[in-house]
Design a protein around this motif. Structure first.
Motif, PDB file in Angstrom:
ATOM      1  N   GLU A  98       0.835  -1.214   0.000  1.00 26.29           N
ATOM      2  CA  GLU A  98       0.000   0.000   0.000  1.00 26.29           C
ATOM      3  C   GLU A  98       0.863   1.256   0.000  1.00 26.29           C
ATOM      4  N   ILE A  99       1.949   1.193   0.765  1.00 25.21           N
ATOM      5  CA  ILE A  99       2.822   2.370   0.861  1.00 25.21           C
ATOM      6  C   ILE A  99       3.411   2.702  -0.509  1.00 25.21           C
ATOM      7  N   TRP A 100       3.986   1.695  -1.185  1.00 26.92           N
ATOM      8  CA  TRP A 100       4.639   2.046  -2.459  1.00 26.92           C
ATOM      9  C   TRP A 100       3.656   2.409  -3.555  1.00 26.92           C
ATOM     10  N   ILE A 101       2.451   1.829  -3.512  1.00 26.61           N
ATOM     11  CA  ILE A 101       1.426   2.213  -4.500  1.00 26.61           C
ATOM     12  C   ILE A 101       1.097   3.703  -4.333  1.00 26.61           C
ATOM     13  N   ASN A 102       0.920   4.116  -3.054  1.00 22.18           N
ATOM     14  CA  ASN A 102       0.609   5.531  -2.780  1.00 22.18           C
ATOM     15  C   ASN A 102       1.760   6.439  -3.161  1.00 22.18           C
ATOM     16  N   ILE A 103       2.976   5.999  -2.816  1.00 21.62           N
ATOM     17  CA  ILE A 103       4.150   6.832  -3.103  1.00 21.62           C
ATOM     18  C   ILE A 103       4.269   7.067  -4.611  1.00 21.62           C
ATOM     19  N   LEU A 104       4.132   5.982  -5.376  1.00 21.93           N
ATOM     20  CA  LEU A 104       4.284   6.121  -6.836  1.00 21.93           C
ATOM     21  C   LEU A 104       3.223   7.033  -7.432  1.00 21.93           C
ATOM     22  N   PHE A 105       2.007   6.861  -6.950  1.00 18.22           N
ATOM     23  CA  PHE A 105       0.900   7.679  -7.436  1.00 18.22           C
ATOM     24  C   PHE A 105       1.202   9.159  -7.185  1.00 18.22           C
ATOM     25  N   ARG A 106       1.627   9.436  -5.941  1.00 13.07           N
ATOM     26  CA  ARG A 106       1.911  10.831  -5.581  1.00 13.07           C
ATOM     27  C   ARG A 106       3.112  11.379  -6.343  1.00 13.07           C
ATOM     28  N   LEU A 107       4.115  10.503  -6.500  1.00 13.41           N
ATOM     29  CA  LEU A 107       5.347  10.948  -7.161  1.00 13.41           C
ATOM     30  C   LEU A 107       5.076  11.350  -8.609  1.00 13.41           C
ATOM     31  N   ARG A 108       4.341  10.506  -9.336  1.00 11.98           N
ATOM     32  CA  ARG A 108       4.046  10.833 -10.747  1.00 11.98           C
ATOM     33  C   ARG A 108       3.260  12.137 -10.826  1.00 11.98           C
ATOM     34  N   ASN A 109       2.294  12.291  -9.902  1.00 10.89           N
ATOM     35  CA  ASN A 109       1.515  13.535  -9.873  1.00 10.89           C
ATOM     36  C   ASN A 109       2.397  14.738  -9.602  1.00 10.89           C
ATOM     37  N   ARG A 110       3.349  14.533  -8.658  1.00 13.26           N
ATOM     38  CA  ARG A 110       4.214  15.652  -8.285  1.00 13.26           C
ATOM     39  C   ARG A 110       5.085  16.091  -9.457  1.00 13.26           C
ATOM     40  N   ILE A 111       5.617  15.120 -10.203  1.00  9.40           N
ATOM     41  CA  ILE A 111       6.473  15.507 -11.340  1.00  9.40           C
ATOM     42  C   ILE A 111       5.639  16.239 -12.379  1.00  9.40           C
ATOM     43  N   PHE A 112       4.451  15.678 -12.648  1.00 11.42           N
ATOM     44  CA  PHE A 112       3.640  16.291 -13.708  1.00 11.42           C
ATOM     45  C   PHE A 112       3.197  17.696 -13.315  1.00 11.42           C
ATOM     46  N   THR A 113       2.813  17.858 -12.037  1.00  9.23           N
ATOM     47  CA  THR A 113       2.416  19.192 -11.572  1.00  9.23           C
ATOM     48  C   THR A 113       3.604  20.138 -11.677  1.00  9.23           C
ATOM     49  N   LYS A 114       4.770  19.639 -11.300  1.00  4.42           N
ATOM     50  CA  LYS A 114       5.964  20.482 -11.361  1.00  4.42           C
ATOM     51  C   LYS A 114       6.230  20.920 -12.798  1.00  4.42           C
ATOM     52  N   LEU A 115       6.079  19.987 -13.741  1.00  8.28           N
ATOM     53  CA  LEU A 115       6.318  20.331 -15.147  1.00  8.28           C
ATOM     54  C   LEU A 115       5.391  21.459 -15.595  1.00  8.28           C
ATOM     55  N   GLN A 116       4.176  21.430 -15.063  1.00  5.44           N
ATOM     56  CA  GLN A 116       3.226  22.480 -15.453  1.00  5.44           C
ATOM     57  C   GLN A 116       3.581  23.834 -14.858  1.00  5.44           C
ATOM     58  N   GLU A 117       4.334  23.800 -13.735  1.00  3.50           N
ATOM     59  CA  GLU A 117       4.680  25.069 -13.085  1.00  3.50           C
ATOM     60  C   GLU A 117       5.932  25.704 -13.685  1.00  3.50           C
ATOM     61  N   LEU A 118       6.708  24.868 -14.400  1.00  5.18           N
ATOM     62  CA  LEU A 118       8.000  25.379 -14.868  1.00  5.18           C
ATOM     63  C   LEU A 118       7.852  26.262 -16.108  1.00  5.18           C
ATOM     64  N   PRO A 119       8.739  27.213 -16.254  1.00  2.00           N
ATOM     65  CA  PRO A 119       8.592  28.171 -17.371  1.00  2.00           C
ATOM     66  C   PRO A 119       9.039  27.589 -18.716  1.00  2.00           C
ATOM     67  N   VAL A 120       8.762  28.343 -19.776  1.00  2.00           N
ATOM     68  CA  VAL A 120       9.073  27.901 -21.134  1.00  2.00           C
ATOM     69  C   VAL A 120      10.566  27.598 -21.299  1.00  2.00           C
TER      70      VAL A 120
END
Ligand SMILES: Nc1ncnc2c1ncn2[C@@H]1O[C@H](COP(=O)(O)OP(=O)(O)OP(=O)(O)O)[C@@H](O)[C@H]1O
Ligand SMILES: [Mg+2]
Length: 582
Positions: A98-120
């Motif tokens: 359960e821990i690693w399933i949650n971690i992976l889910f959050r991690l992928r979300n975090r990278i994608f959100t970060k990509l959206q915040e980064l400038p051109v």
């Protein structure tokens, strides 16, 4: 700010401590589950290790004396321990999962959100394939480690710690003798782990460099096949493939270095223990159960260590992947929204005040540019190829921040607007239109809250009002036409144009937006532009002078200044002069 990922990440030689720290930072928010799984692992390893003690004790004290009552009692006790052990194993596996399933889910979300915040600039400096690989493949490598090795990894660490304590409790001198090789292993592991991780990082890096190369080559494949220049592709690919091959071999050697070291140390340890046994036997200084216990724990200890060799190299690979992911996550956009400090009383929609700009890692510079654009006017930007027109327009839309001085949007510092506010005021048709592989309706309604729930009929009416409906005849299925590879560049520009007009921005920037459109349709687009509300400011960038004939004012743009011209003829002369003089 430099956003280049490929130069940053390899130079660091991280210590084991910081690797562990990074892994533990992933478990934030999983405290309760983590506690349960640690309790389960500790209980599990304790019961695994205590059953042989009980067994040895029973053999030594009751089986020899045939004391059946005690034997029965011990059997029941052992049975209970086995039940605890299996329950703990179940809880441990389930919670870890359960821990690693949650971690992976959050991690992928975090990278994608970060990509959206980064400038051109970040996307200018990094290849798409490298970013995709960080979101997909690197997280997958972590997934592999979490799902296949992590439980075993923690379980082994727990077992090693407990046997270490148990052996100490049995006999201090034996503890010293058997654990000396383990100490050597620990020191060597500590020293070589950063090197192993670095090898893994280099291997991952070269793999993605090769993938980027393949992607780029495939994009140009049609041309290469047509001109029979596959030799060029082959040579280039061979170079990347060779680099990847070498990096892979180095990583493989590094990953496999732990196994011989661990096995050698384990064998030495067993040799040392054996010598010590001979010494004890010679001195008649042992009991039977002590011998059983001891042999059992030594085996346990070193078997776990041998297993750790393989797990440790998996850990290094996962750690290298985590480094690549963390590198993206730790990137901070330097294009923050700043509080509004001063405002300017002006009728201009946009004003540049001595703007200085340079792209990262380049030497050319846009020097001290000042100009302002009044509301409701149509401007043209002309200039030589590579003469900073697109860059100037990008600065108007805050795709980049100037290095010095300010850009004002509607009398406020452009940096004080949120992205949404800015997008409502300014819309940009890029030189290379960006479209999604959806249908036309979805594409033209992208980021348009006003019409997003419109039915096809209502939307058609709206398009008719704005004069856009006539453009749809260029598409077989009208609004439902899928935007795929089989669509021409001019058609793409028309879709981007429709999207921009529907957005109804205060400032509309068209960067070579009609360069691939036939003259008749271009006239149609001009009429549509005229229908926009009176206070809409338009900026048209074009090489074809015909495109800018309706402009109220023409600016000549170059790296030194933005110069207001007095007529088309004037602009043309400036261009001729600039190109001739260089
Ligand atoms: N993403 C980038 N990174 C680094 N340098 C860039 C980048 N984009 C443009 N440049 C450089 O900045 C300068 C201005 O480029 P820009 O695209 O603004 O010119 P332009 O006037 O729009 O040219 P064109 O008429 O070809 O569209 C050029 O020297 C170009 O090489
Ligand atoms: Mg341009």
């Amino acid at each position: 700010m430099n956003y280049n990922l490929s130069t940053e990440n390899i130079k660091k030689w991280e210590t084991l401590k910081s690797s562990f720290k990074k892994f533990s930072s992933l478990t934030k928010g999983e405290g309760k589950r983590l506690l349960i799984s640690v309790i389960a692992i500790v209980t599990n390893s304790l019961s695994t290790l205590s059953s042989p003690i009980l067994l040895a004790y029973a053999i030594d004290n009751y089986i020899r004396t045939k004391d059946f009552n005690w034997i029965l009692l011990f059997s029941v006790f052992l049975f209970l321990i086995y039940i605890v052990e299996s329950t703990a194993t179940y809880v441990q596996t389930k919670t870890m999962w359960e821990i690693w399933i949650n971690i992976l889910f959050r991690l992928r979300n975090r990278i994608f959100t970060k990509l959206q915040e980064l400038p051109v600039t970040f996307f200018n400096q990094n290849k798409t394939w490298d970013l995709i690989s960080r979101i997909n493949s690197d997280t997958e490598k972590l997934n592999m480690f979490f799902s296949e090795a992590l439980t075993q990894f923690i379980w082994n660490i727990s077992l090693i710690t407990w046997t270490w304590i148990f052996i100490l409790a049995i006999n201090f001198r034996l503890w010293i003798v058997t654990l000396l090789p383990a100490l050597v292993i620990f020191i060597i592991t500590h020293l070589i782990s950063p090197w192993v991780k670095r090898r893994n990082l280099e291997s991952l890096q070269s793999l993605w460099a090769m993938s980027s190369e393949i992607q780029e080559s495939l994009n140009n494949f049609k041309v290469m096949v047509a001109y029979n220049r596959l030799d060029y592709f082959k040579e280039k690919f061979k170079k990347f493939n060779l680099r990847n091959y070498k990096a892979f071999i180095k990583a493989w050697i590094a990953n496999n270095i732990f196994t011989p070291i661990y096995w050698f140390a384990a064998n030495i340890a067993q040799l040392l223990t054996l010598s010590f046994w001979i010494y004890l036997i010679m001195n008649w200084n042992f009991t039977l159960w002590l011998l059983i216990w001891f042999q059992f724990y030594i085996n346990f200890f070193y078997n776990s260590l041998r297993e750790m060799a393989e797990l440790w190299s998996l850990f290094q690979l996962a750690s290298a992947s985590l480094d690549r992911i963390s590198e993206v996550i730790s990137m901070e956009s330097d294009m923050k929204i700043v509080p509004q400090e001063d405002s300017k009383e002006t009728v201009s929609i946009i004003e540049f005040e001595n703007v200085v700009f340079r792209y990262p890692e380049t030497s050319e510079i846009l020097k001290g540019v000042s100009f302002s654009l009044q509301k409701g006017m149509t401007y043209a930007l002309v200039g030589p190829t590579g003469g900073w027109k697109t860059t100037t327009a990008s600065l108007m839309a805050r795709l980049y921040d100037p290095m010095d001085w300010k850009v004002y949007l509607d009398w406020k510092d452009i940096r004080s607007y949120t992205e949404a506010e800015r997008a409502n005021k300014i819309w940009f048709i890029l030189q290379e239109p960006f479209l999604f592989s959806w249908n036309i309706k979805e594409n033209i309604l992208y980021w348009n809250s006003q019409f997003e729930n419109y039915s096809n009929e209502d939307l058609l009416k709206e398009l008719e009002n704005k004069g856009l409906a006539d453009l749809l005849v260029k598409f077989n299925d009208w609004l439902e036409t899928e935007v795929t590879w089989g669509i021409s560049l001019g058609q793409k520009q028309i879709i981007a144009f429709m999207r921009a007009i529907l957005k109804n921005p205060e400032l509309l920037i068209l960067d070579e937006a009609t360069a691939n459109i036939d003259t008749i349709t271009e006239h149609l687009l001009e009429d549509i532009l005229k229908k926009l509300p009176e206070n809409t400011t338009k900026v048209i960038i074009a090489h074809r002078f015909n495109t800018i004939k309706n402009a109220d004012l023409i600016f000549f743009v170059n790296s030194w200044a933005i110069i207001q011209t007095w007529s088309m003829q004037d602009a043309l002369e400036m261009l001729q002069h600039w190109v001739r003089e260089g």
